[in-house]
Scaffold this active site. Structure first.
Site, PDB file in Angstrom:
ATOM      1  N   SER A 152       0.853  -1.201   0.000  1.00 42.89           N
ATOM      2  CA  SER A 152       0.000   0.000   0.000  1.00 42.89           C
ATOM      3  C   SER A 152       0.882   1.240   0.000  1.00 42.89           C
ATOM      4  O   SER A 152       2.053   1.182   0.398  1.00 42.89           O
ATOM      5  CB  SER A 152      -0.883   0.002   1.256  1.00 42.89           C
ATOM      6  N   TYR A 193      -2.209  -0.866  10.474  1.00 40.42           N
ATOM      7  CA  TYR A 193      -2.272  -1.134   9.033  1.00 40.42           C
ATOM      8  C   TYR A 193      -0.998  -0.667   8.337  1.00 40.42           C
ATOM      9  O   TYR A 193      -0.409  -1.392   7.532  1.00 40.42           O
ATOM     10  CB  TYR A 193      -3.489  -0.424   8.440  1.00 40.42           C
ATOM     11  N   LYS A 209       1.729  -3.158   6.321  1.00 37.84           N
ATOM     12  CA  LYS A 209       2.039  -3.030   4.898  1.00 37.84           C
ATOM     13  C   LYS A 209       3.515  -2.686   4.668  1.00 37.84           C
ATOM     14  O   LYS A 209       4.126  -3.151   3.693  1.00 37.84           O
ATOM     15  CB  LYS A 209       1.133  -1.971   4.268  1.00 37.84           C
ATOM     16  N   THR A 247     -13.426   1.525  -3.942  1.00 35.07           N
ATOM     17  CA  THR A 247     -14.124   0.269  -3.674  1.00 35.07           C
ATOM     18  C   THR A 247     -15.076   0.482  -2.508  1.00 35.07           C
ATOM     19  O   THR A 247     -15.114   1.557  -1.895  1.00 35.07           O
ATOM     20  CB  THR A 247     -13.141  -0.864  -3.318  1.00 35.07           C
TER      21      THR A 247
END
Length: 302
Positions: free
Chosen positions: A193, A208, A212, A243
């Site tokens: 990411s 997160y 990543k 998304t």
């Protein structure tokens, strides 16, 4: 506790394993690809250059990014596809559409927890028996949470790293073992990411981001170790993608901030990732190993 003399003796007497690098000869697993057949037309050469051969496993296979890229791989010639997911049924309609549109491809769904090493090993072996080989792995399985670091529980931290980082490693390990047993080599792609490259704003997501960033380092380590087996390992670092994860009135302000801080002024759409995925899964990526591809519209420029 003080270190004992015997412990120190054991430590100083140890030896460590060494990586084995390929010599790149034609008889090795990393030799140069054969030249294009002379009988091909210019159109034929263009098609063959980006032809995707063999069979692929996609983790997080029922998610939007996986399904969009599965379709692109099938369009470029993929023979067999296994979609690993905790619950493949929640995208049953989309998966049936793939089967209808590509009737000559073998498409399977497998219920798999990427944090379960035994499941991954068993499922990878099953896919190899069903399809004949496993040649490509793309890891899309992942979770994201936005929690202030001072408020984050140990359980949330561990879950995020277990799925995003450990899950990717265990998936790669299981598939690499299968590729080595086959003696065929292959391509492994992690989904990292832009969060691996810089801290996102405005949302707090330390777990997160760390999960990543770890994938970027893991990708390089495995690329170095496994090249001798003909296995290339790379990563993809998407920016904000349009998304369902980034929908809803609750994050409207964040969406506006992301767009304002992007030179292109918008989020990406999943189809804009497919070019890199096809490149790395096809012969066109035969000398790409240990690389990370940032696809973010320029978000990381700032």
């Amino acid at each position: 506790m003080p270190e004992s003399t015997s412990d120190r003796a054991v430590l100083t007497a140890r030896s460590i394993p060494h990586m084995i690098l390929s010599d790149g000869s034609t008889s090795s697993m990393t030799g140069p690809p054969p030249p294009m057949p002379h009988y091909l037309t210019a159109e034929g050469r263009a098609i063959k250059r980006f032809a995707v051969e063999g069979n692929a496993i996609l983790t997080g296979g029922a998610g939007t990014l996986a399904l969009v890229n599965a379709r692109a791989l099938l369009e470029h010639g993929l023979s067999g596809l296994a979609l690993f997911d905790l619950d493949p049924s929640h995208s049953g309609t989309e998966i049936e559409s793939l089967k209808a549109d590509f009737p000559h491809a073998a498409i399977h769904t497998v219920k798999v927890d990427v944090t379960n090493a035994e499941q991954l090993t068993t499922s990878s072996q099953l896919v190899a028996r069903q399809l004949g080989s496993v040649d490509i792995l793309i890891c899309f399985a992942g979770v994201v949470g936005c929690t202030h670091a001072v408020d984050m529980s140990a359980a949330e931290w561990k879950r995020t790293l277990d799925i995003n980082t450990t899950g990717a490693f265990l998936s790669a390990q299981a598939v690499a073992r299968q590729m080595i047993a086959q003696g065929t080599g292959g391509s492994i792609l992690f989904t990292a990411s832009i969060s691996a490259h810089r801290t996102n704003y405005p949302q707090p997501q330390a777990a997160y981001n760390a999960s990543k960033a770890a994938l970027i380092s893991l990708k390089s380590s495995l690329a170095a170790e496994w090249a001798v087996h003909g296995i290339r390992v790379n990563s993809l670092s998407p920016g904000y993608m349009d998304t369902i994860l980034n929908e809803g009135d609750g994050i409207e302000e964040a969406r506006r901030t992301w767009a304002e801080r992007n030179p292109m002024g918008r989020m990406g759409v999943p189809e804009e990732l497919t070019g890199i995925v096809v490149l790395l899964a096809s012969g066109a990526g035969s000398y790409v190993n240990g690389a990370d591809f940032v696809v973010d519209g320029g978000q990381c420029c700032f």
